[in-house]
Design an enzyme around this catalytic site. Structure first.
Site, PDB file in Angstrom:
ATOM      1  N   CYS A  64       0.825  -1.215   0.000  1.00 41.91           N
ATOM      2  CA  CYS A  64       0.000   0.000   0.000  1.00 41.91           C
ATOM      3  C   CYS A  64       0.859   1.265   0.000  1.00 41.91           C
ATOM      4  O   CYS A  64       0.399   2.335  -0.399  1.00 41.91           O
ATOM      5  CB  CYS A  64      -0.950   0.004   1.192  1.00 41.91           C
ATOM      6  N   ARG A  85       4.275   1.349  -1.317  1.00 40.59           N
ATOM      7  CA  ARG A  85       5.340   1.408  -2.311  1.00 40.59           C
ATOM      8  C   ARG A  85       5.100   0.404  -3.431  1.00 40.59           C
ATOM      9  O   ARG A  85       4.483  -0.648  -3.214  1.00 40.59           O
ATOM     10  CB  ARG A  85       6.702   1.154  -1.670  1.00 40.59           C
ATOM     11  N   PRO A  96       7.096  -3.990  11.529  1.00 37.08           N
ATOM     12  CA  PRO A  96       7.666  -5.290  11.151  1.00 37.08           C
ATOM     13  C   PRO A  96       7.085  -5.910   9.888  1.00 37.08           C
ATOM     14  O   PRO A  96       7.655  -6.856   9.354  1.00 37.08           O
ATOM     15  CB  PRO A  96       7.332  -6.164  12.370  1.00 37.08           C
ATOM     16  N   GLN A  97       5.942  -5.412   9.385  1.00 44.24           N
ATOM     17  CA  GLN A  97       5.253  -6.092   8.287  1.00 44.24           C
ATOM     18  C   GLN A  97       6.038  -6.096   6.985  1.00 44.24           C
ATOM     19  O   GLN A  97       5.945  -7.041   6.195  1.00 44.24           O
ATOM     20  CB  GLN A  97       3.875  -5.458   8.033  1.00 44.24           C
ATOM     21  N   GLY A 132     -15.781  -0.884  16.954  1.00 43.76           N
ATOM     22  CA  GLY A 132     -15.297  -0.238  15.736  1.00 43.76           C
ATOM     23  C   GLY A 132     -13.863  -0.617  15.407  1.00 43.76           C
ATOM     24  O   GLY A 132     -13.294  -1.547  15.990  1.00 43.76           O
ATOM     25  N   MET A 142     -10.945   0.963  15.902  1.00 44.64           N
ATOM     26  CA  MET A 142      -9.970   1.128  16.978  1.00 44.64           C
ATOM     27  C   MET A 142     -10.094   0.003  17.992  1.00 44.64           C
ATOM     28  O   MET A 142      -9.092  -0.515  18.501  1.00 44.64           O
ATOM     29  CB  MET A 142     -10.163   2.479  17.658  1.00 44.64           C
TER      30      MET A 142
END
Length: 432
Positions: free
Chosen positions: A51, A53, A116-117, A192, A194
């Protein structure tokens, strides 16, 4: 230095609307890799598309031809005019590609420093390229070195240890006060986004007793089911809080859901056992005055924001050490690649000089006639010594200049041109 080439865009150069148009769905990547492999200028390639790059990484014969090909490829696949797209793109070659990729894999170029993803995402796209057989020895070596650099950054720095989101900061606060969260009873008020993120962080921290309440019981059930939790009717809010050690509120309610009187009643029912309220709602759902009650800990969005800001500063301090590790790994990898680059050149240079000397010896023998065995051996030995003495200073200089990134490419090019080694070197690289 191997001709690594990278063309891409990221959150630093392009707004989300452009990134969306350029991005590749994972299902399209194998076909896109096959198309890249068919480009004349490209020998090896892989795609990274997240999302934040989109990057095309290649090994190529000619840097400028590769950049042109990759630009055109992105323009055609995104249907954005090349001139318009070029304003959002960055181009790297050689050592720049190595450094950029190592920083990306180590999350030093991420929107959220230290997240870390990205390493997992890079590995996934590398695996797609391996399956598509679009990577060879050069990109394989490059990616393995990038993974090694990222692993060192994770293990030798604390860049990923500090929470930099509101929800993760909330969990960090709870852990500091109560310690191990595995045996703690947790209540999420609000179903929701959050609230879901908070549950995700709690679950990752080992929490297993998670309950969710919401004005819409169906929404509470849906969120609870994702984490093997339990939904609680909103009408039972007071009793649910009484049976909890940590309460995280994240609702759109404009009313205070927990006031001082209610908190006093809850603490009486809990026999004054400690409880934490983490209120990430705006407006606040918990009366800040409850913090004045013994054994009640209450934090709001501003408290969490201060934690996030402090942690970001810590990550930036750790990033300085991470950058040093990346530079060490870049230097190490580039030195290995350069040594591989000159190996075939040295071998072919020595062979070419030997060949020239032997051709002259053959001419001499044809002119003067056959030599006696002893004389022939002495001449052959002399020719070999002459070839060695001619090659020695050239090889010494090659090895010396190999450590000098400024003059390495130029000197290598001159040697190849003088001794006409281009064709042989290319054939040797193709066999590698």
């Amino acid at each position: 230095m191997a001709k690594f080439v990278l063309v891409g865009l990221s959150h630093r150069t392009a707004e989300v609307e452009v990134r969306e148009r350029v991005a590749f769905q994972a299902t399209r990547v194998p076909d896109m890799l096959r198309q890249l492999a068919a480009l004349p200028a490209i020998r090896e390639s892989m795609i990274i598309s997240t999302c934040n790059r989109v990057e095309l990484i290649s090994y190529a014969e000619n840097v400028q031809e590769a950049i042109d090909s990759l630009e055109s490829f992105l323009s055609e696949s995104s249907q954005i005019a090349r001139q318009e797209l070029r304003q959002k793109l960055y181009h790297h070659s050689g050592e720049q590609v190595v450094r950029h990729l190592f920083r990306v894999a180590s999350s030093l170029d991420s929107m959220i420093l230290g997240e870390p993803q990205i390493l997992g995402q890079v590995k996934s796209f590398y695996n797609l390229a391996v399956d598509a057989q679009s990577v060879g020895s050069y990109l394989n070596s490059l990616l393995q070195a990038a993974f090694r650099a990222a692993k060192r950054v994770r293990s030798e720095t604390g860049i990923g240890e500090y929470s930099v989101s509101v929800s993760s900061a909330a969990v960090e606060l709870a852990r500091k006060i109560l310690g191990d969260l595995r045996n703690k009873r947790i209540l999420i008020v609000g179903a929701g986004k959050m609230g879901e993120v908070a549950v995700r962080h709690l679950s990752a921290s080992g929490a297993t007793t998670i309950r969710v309440t919401n004005r819409s019981f169906e929404a509470a059930q849906e969120l609870a089911s994702k984490f093997r939790g339990t939904a609680v009717p909103f009408e039972e809010l007071t009793q649910a809080i009484m049976r909890s050690d940590i309460v995280i509120t994240s609702t759109g309610s404009k009313e205070v859901l927990v006031n001082r009187a209610m908190a006093h009643s809850i603490m009486s029912g809990r026999k004054n056992a400690p409880i934490i309220f983490i209120d990430i709602s705006v407006p606040r759902n918990v009366d800040p005055g409850v913090a004045g009650i013994d054994n009640v800990f209450c934090y709001d969005i501003d408290d969490l924001g201060a934690v996030v800001e402090a942690n970001l500063q810590e990550r930036h301090r750790e990033a300085a050490l991470a950058e040093k590790i990346v530079e060490q790994e870049v230097d190490s990898f580039c030195a290995r690649v350069k040594s591989l680059d000159i190996g075939p050149v040295i071998s072919q240079l020595q062979g070419r000089i030997e060949e020239i000397c032997r051709l002259e010896l053959d001419r001499y023998v044809r002119r003067v006639g056959p030599l006696d065995p002893r004389g022939a051996r002495e001449l052959e030995s002399m020719v070999s010594r002459i070839a060695g003495k001619i090659a020695h200073p050239l090889v010494t200089q090659l090895r010396s200049v190999n450590q000098d990134p400024v003059h390495h490419e130029a000197y290598l090019s001159v040697i190849k041109r003088i001794f006409k080694l281009h064709k042989e070197t290319e054939e040797k690289e193709n066999e590698a």
